[in-house]
Design a protein around this motif. Structure first.
Motif, PDB file in Angstrom:
ATOM      1  N   GLU A 229       0.804  -1.224   0.000  1.00  0.00           N
ATOM      2  CA  GLU A 229       0.000   0.000   0.000  1.00  0.00           C
ATOM      3  C   GLU A 229       0.836   1.272   0.000  1.00  0.00           C
ATOM      4  O   GLU A 229       0.276   2.374  -0.018  1.00  0.00           O
ATOM      5  CB  GLU A 229      -0.913   0.010   1.232  1.00  0.00           C
ATOM      6  CG  GLU A 229      -1.910  -1.141   1.256  1.00  0.00           C
ATOM      7  CD  GLU A 229      -2.659  -1.228   2.577  1.00  0.00           C
ATOM      8  OE1 GLU A 229      -2.330  -0.431   3.495  1.00  0.00           O
ATOM      9  OE2 GLU A 229      -3.556  -2.085   2.695  1.00  0.00           O
ATOM     10  N   ASP A 231       3.265   4.243  -1.312  1.00  0.00           N
ATOM     11  CA  ASP A 231       3.732   4.900  -2.524  1.00  0.00           C
ATOM     12  C   ASP A 231       5.258   4.933  -2.510  1.00  0.00           C
ATOM     13  O   ASP A 231       5.886   4.952  -1.447  1.00  0.00           O
ATOM     14  CB  ASP A 231       3.195   6.332  -2.605  1.00  0.00           C
ATOM     15  CG  ASP A 231       1.691   6.371  -2.772  1.00  0.00           C
ATOM     16  OD1 ASP A 231       1.157   5.429  -3.400  1.00  0.00           O
ATOM     17  OD2 ASP A 231       1.061   7.322  -2.273  1.00  0.00           O
ATOM     18  N   ASP A 232       5.862   4.964  -3.691  1.00  0.00           N
ATOM     19  CA  ASP A 232       7.316   5.038  -3.771  1.00  0.00           C
ATOM     20  C   ASP A 232       7.705   6.339  -4.439  1.00  0.00           C
ATOM     21  O   ASP A 232       7.721   6.452  -5.660  1.00  0.00           O
ATOM     22  CB  ASP A 232       7.891   3.840  -4.525  1.00  0.00           C
ATOM     23  CG  ASP A 232       9.416   3.871  -4.554  1.00  0.00           C
ATOM     24  OD1 ASP A 232      10.010   4.525  -3.672  1.00  0.00           O
ATOM     25  OD2 ASP A 232      10.007   3.261  -5.458  1.00  0.00           O
ATOM     26  N   THR A 233       7.982   7.341  -3.627  1.00  0.00           N
ATOM     27  CA  THR A 233       8.424   8.630  -4.144  1.00  0.00           C
ATOM     28  C   THR A 233       9.805   8.963  -3.596  1.00  0.00           C
ATOM     29  O   THR A 233      10.111  10.120  -3.298  1.00  0.00           O
ATOM     30  CB  THR A 233       7.417   9.734  -3.787  1.00  0.00           C
ATOM     31  OG1 THR A 233       7.210   9.739  -2.362  1.00  0.00           O
ATOM     32  CG2 THR A 233       6.093   9.509  -4.488  1.00  0.00           C
ATOM     33  N   SER A 237       8.985   9.334   0.560  1.00  0.00           N
ATOM     34  CA  SER A 237       8.276   8.188   1.121  1.00  0.00           C
ATOM     35  C   SER A 237       8.905   7.731   2.434  1.00  0.00           C
ATOM     36  O   SER A 237       8.202   7.277   3.340  1.00  0.00           O
ATOM     37  CB  SER A 237       8.258   7.029   0.123  1.00  0.00           C
ATOM     38  OG  SER A 237       7.432   7.327  -0.976  1.00  0.00           O
ATOM     39  N   THR A 240       7.523   9.971   4.969  1.00  0.00           N
ATOM     40  CA  THR A 240       6.129   9.637   5.257  1.00  0.00           C
ATOM     41  C   THR A 240       6.028   8.421   6.163  1.00  0.00           C
ATOM     42  O   THR A 240       5.211   8.379   7.092  1.00  0.00           O
ATOM     43  CB  THR A 240       5.368   9.370   3.949  1.00  0.00           C
ATOM     44  OG1 THR A 240       5.364  10.559   3.158  1.00  0.00           O
ATOM     45  CG2 THR A 240       3.937   8.934   4.217  1.00  0.00           C
TER      46      THR A 240
END
Length: 388
Positions: A229, A231-233, A237, A240
């Motif tokens: 679930e 996100d890969d930024t 990330s 986060t």
């Protein structure tokens, strides 16, 4: 641009045609393995064998007296590279007029991790990574710095390339790896590569962190990753998943630890080397990245080393952060895989080299002249003979 090819000693020893084959391709410089991790390597043109199995990380020359009485010391190679295999191969190449540089793999050693478990990276769950020596541990750092000096400055070598001179983490390409079932992304790789050995726990505490609370935060942060679930930024990330303050504190500790190791290793090589000996690092311009191409601060590393070797097979954009900090004599070598079966693109070498040059590359590194097929090498030869 000058083009150098990577090579293992066993690609040369026992194959009298190897130097002439390289010269025929237009290659006048070789980066020759002097200290290397375990591997199983194809030798498609060798007259005596087709597969070489290097059972453990080893130096490919006789280790020196500096290691006597030390618990951490390099392992000599077995039958795959007996005696001074590096020296024999280097002599054969030099006799043909080929310039030789040493290739030294540092923080990547599964046998050391198996025999000396306390040297290994330990993740937030308590799992050890025997392939990844923790570069924060004083004894491990001393071993790596001395290995860099000894393995780099081999007789006849005019320079060296230091690989894995920084943090190693989860990603390994280990034998029969089964770790790709969950897409970890950059953030998951970072969190799964954070070390919690006693030295790193002390480092976190010195930065004002509670190591147990940090490990718990990392485990909580990874839960969305395991569920698929997250996100890969990239770094955003990480922030986060564990919070901006914790992310920044861990990164500051790790980057300081890597920088000081790189400074010490380069200084040790220079102290042992003759004048004008060139020291390059295999490097990634993203400082928090782990692996063979150690994450570095481009401005810092180019103030320490003579240059970097940068992975460019998937695109040469990684050169750009280094270009802004390069001086007139800085080496920015674009590392291009030319083994088609390993994802390389020998057929587009000329175009890829031109693209790299446009982004600041001053030299090429071709991975790997011993592993490539005859067709791969033929395409390399055509590319290197193409006028710029």
């Amino acid at each position: 641009m000058r083009a150098a090819a990577f090579l293992y000693p066993w690609d040369v020893i026992g194959d009298p045609d190897a130097p002439a084959r390289l010269l025929g391709l237009g290659i006048r410089q070789v980066t020759l393995a002097a200290a290397y991790h375990s591997t199983r390597a194809l030798t498609p043109r060798h007259p005596r064998h087709r597969i070489v199995t290097a059972a453990h990380a080893a130096v490919l020359y006789p280790p020196g007296d500096r290691w006597q009485g030390r618990a951490l010391r390099p392992y000599p190679a077995g039958e795959w590279a007996p005696g001074d295999a590096y020296g024999a191969a280097a002599d054969a190449l030099a006799a043909a007029g080929i310039d030789v540089r040493s290739w030294v793999v540092l923080a990547h050693n599964s046998r050391m991790g198996e025999e000396h478990p306390a040297t290994s990276v330990v993740n937030a769950y308590g799992d050890r990574y025997p392939w990844a020596p923790c570069i924060a541990r004083p004894a491990t750092r001393a071993y790596l710095v001395d290995l860099a000096a000894e393995a780099a400055v081999r007789p006849g070598a005019r320079g060296t390339e230091l690989e894995s001179c920084g943090w190693y983490g989860l990603a390994h390409l280990h034998a029969h790896d089964k770790t790709a079932g969950v897409g970890l992304g950059e953030a998951g790789q970072y969190l799964m590569s954070l070390c919690f050995c006693s030295s790193c726990r002390a480092g976190y505490a010195g930065a004002g962190l509670d190591p147990d609370a940090l490990a718990a935060a990392v485990r909580r942060g990874l839960e969305p990753v395991w569920r698929g679930e997250a996100d890969d930024t990239g770094w955003a990330s990480v922030e986060t998943l564990i919070g901006t303050d914790l992310a920044a504190a861990t990164r500051a500790w790790r980057e300081k630890t890597a920088r000081t190791l790189q400074e010490a290793a380069v200084a040790a090589v220079r102290a042992a080397a003759p004048p004008d000996f060139q020291v390059l690092l295999h490097a990634d311009p993203v400082p928090y990245h782990c692996g063979a191409n150690a994450g570095v601060d481009p401005a810092h590393i180019l103030s320490v080393a003579d240059g970097v070797v940068v992975p460019c097979t998937g695109g040469a954009e990684a050169l750009t952060p280094f270009t802004a900090h390069a001086g007139p004599a800085t080496v920015l070598a674009a590392n291009l895989t030319v083994v088609g079966a390993m994802g390389g693109r020998p057929g587009t070498l000329a175009a890829d080299a031109a693209r790299a040059a446009g982004l600041g590359a001053t030299e090429l590194r071709l991975y790997h002249a011993g592993l490539a097929s005859d067709d791969d090498l033929a395409q390399v030869g055509r590319a290197l003979s193409t006028p710029e």
